[in-house]
Design an enzyme around this catalytic site. Structure first.
Site, mmCIF file in Angstrom:
data_model
loop_
_atom_site.group_PDB
_atom_site.id
_atom_site.type_symbol
_atom_site.label_atom_id
_atom_site.label_comp_id
_atom_site.label_asym_id
_atom_site.label_seq_id
_atom_site.Cartn_x
_atom_site.Cartn_y
_atom_site.Cartn_z
ATOM 1 N N SER A 140 -14.507 -12.368 2.813
ATOM 2 C CA SER A 140 -15.790 -13.003 2.532
ATOM 3 C C SER A 140 -15.983 -13.032 1.021
ATOM 4 O O SER A 140 -15.398 -12.221 0.293
ATOM 5 C CB SER A 140 -16.919 -12.200 3.184
ATOM 6 N N TYR A 153 -22.151 -3.983 5.247
ATOM 7 C CA TYR A 153 -21.136 -5.023 5.413
ATOM 8 C C TYR A 153 -20.429 -5.304 4.087
ATOM 9 O O TYR A 153 -19.196 -5.400 4.035
ATOM 10 C CB TYR A 153 -21.797 -6.291 5.945
#
Length: 335
Positions: A140, A153
Site C-alpha cells: 500500500s 494497519y
C-alpha cells in the site's frame, strides 16, 4: 493435460484477493484460495472455475504459523508445487491510536504483518528446493506514508516493507531463482470498509481517488511474471503520495492532519466488531465479493499503472527518441 501455474492467494475470499484469484484463473492457473471465511471462499472457487482455472479452497487464519505451513502442504499435495504465492490477507481498525486496545493492535499486527511473514516462510519452504518461484507482497502507499486513524494497519504495512527488502537482499545474495516483489496500492473499492472495526463517527471509506480491485489484480498478475523488479506503484495517487513523502514529509504530515480525518469517512453509522476476530462471511455471514460500495466513483483504469508496468519500454523509447534527435541535430550541423 497441460496445467497452468500453481498460484496461492491469501485473503482470497473478497476484495483484491478475490479479483486477483479470478485474474490468475483467466490465464489458466490452478489457484489455491486461502482465507478464514466460508461463503466468500466457496463463491471465489466458483468464479475461478468459471474463469477457466482450477480451485482449491483452504480455510486458514494467516496469524497461525503452523496452520499456514499446513495450508501450503495441502496445496503441494493437491497441485504438486507452488509457482506464485500472493500475500494479501489483512485486517484493520479505523480509530485514533488511543482508542485501539492492545489486543486489537496485536491482532492487526499478527494478521496483517506476521501473516505475510508466515506466508513467505511457507512459500520459501517449497520454492527454494526447486530453485524457482515468486512471492508477491500486496502492499500500500501506506507502507511508506502513515495516515491518521489507521496506525495499526500503517505500522503493519511499514513492517512488511522492511521485511520484504531484507528478504529480497538475502535471496539475491544466495543466487536462488526465487524472487520476491511488492505492489503498492492506492485506495480501492473493496468490502474492507464495511469489514474493519470502526470507531469513527461516520462510515469508513477509502481516500479518493478510488480504483476498482481489478486494477490491483492486473498489477499483481504482472508483478508475478516480472518479479526482478523490486516494487510496483499502482495508481497516480500512490505515486503522488510516495513522491511527496520523499520530498516534503513534514508538509505532508500537516496536510494529512488537516484533511484525512474527513477524507476517510462519510455519513452513516458503522458499528460491530468487524472481521478482526471472526470472518464476516462465516457460517452466519454472506459473500461480499470483490467490490465494495463505491462502484459509482471507482475507476477501472490507471494510466500510471500502465506506465509503471511498461517503464522499461518507455525508457527505451525515450532513449531512442533522444538518439534520433541527436543524430538529426548532427546531420544538420554537418549540412
Amino acid at each position: 493435460m497441460k496445467h497452468g501455474k500453481v498460484v496461492v492467494v491469501t485473503g482470497a475470499s473478497g476484495g483484491v484477493g478475490r479479483a486477483t484469484a479470478r485474474a490468475f484463473a483467466e490465464r489458466g492457473a490452478r489457484v489455491a484460495l486461502l482465507a478464514r471465511g466460508r461463503e466468500g471462499l466457496a463463491a471465489a472457487a466458483d468464479e475461478v472455475q468459471r474463469a477457466g482455472g482450477e480451485a482449491l479452497v483452504v480455510s486458514v487464519d494467516m496469524s497461525d504459523a503452523k496452520a499456514v505451513d499446513d495450508a501450503a502442504q495441502q496445496v503441494v499435495d493437491a497441485f504438486g508445487h507452488i509457482d506464485v504465492w500472493v500475500n494479501n490477507a489483512f485486517t484493520g481498525v479505523f480509530a485514533p491510536f488511543t482508542e485501539i486496545t492492545p489486543d486489537e493492535f496485536r491482532r492487526v499486527t499478527e494478521v496483517t504483518y506476521l501473516g505475510y511473514v508466515f506466508g513467505s516462510r511457507a512459500a520459501l519452504h517449497h520454492m527454494l528446493p526447486r530453485d524457482r518461484g515468486t512471492i508477491v507482497q500486496v502492499g500500500s502507499a501506506l507502507a511508506y506514508r502513515g495516515i491518521p486513524l489507521q496506525s495499526a494497519y500503517c505500522g503493519a504495512k511499514h513492517a512488511i516493507q522492511g521485511f520484504n527488502e531484507s528478504l529480497r537482499c538475502e535471496l539475491l545474495h544466495s543466487g536462488t531463482g526465487v524472487r520476491t516483489t511488492m505492489v503498492q496500492m492506492p485506495g480501492l473499492n473493496t468490502p474492507q470498509f464495511d469489514w474493519v472495526l470502526n470507531r469513527m463517527p461516520g462510515k469508513a471509506r477509502p481516500v479518493a481517488p478510488v480504483y476498482q480491485p481489478e486494477v490491483a489484480a492486473r498489477a499483481v498478475v504482472h508483478a508475478a511474471s516480472h518479479a526482478r523488479r523490486r516494487e510496483y506503484w499502482v495508481g497516480g495517487s500512490t505515486a503522488a503520495t510516495l513522491i511527496a513523502n520523499a520530498v516534503a514529509p513534514g508538509v505532508l504530515d500537516r496536510y494529512l492532519a488537516r484533511t484525512n480525518f474527513e477524507a476517510q469517512q462519510e455519513e452513516g453509522k458503522h458499528g460491530g466488531p468487524g472481521n478482526l476476530w471472526a470472518p464476516m462471511d462465516g457460517p452466519h455471514g454472506r459473500d461480499f465479493g470483490a467490490h465494495g460500495r463505491f462502484d459509482e466513483e471507482a475507476v477501472s483504469r490507471s494510466p500510471q499503472d500502465w506506465l509503471s508496468r511498461n517503464r522499461g519500454r518507455m525508457l527505451m523509447a525515450a532513449a531512442a527518441g533522444g538518439l534520433g534527435a541527436a543524430v538529426t541535430a548532427g546531420l544538420r550541423r554537418r549540412g
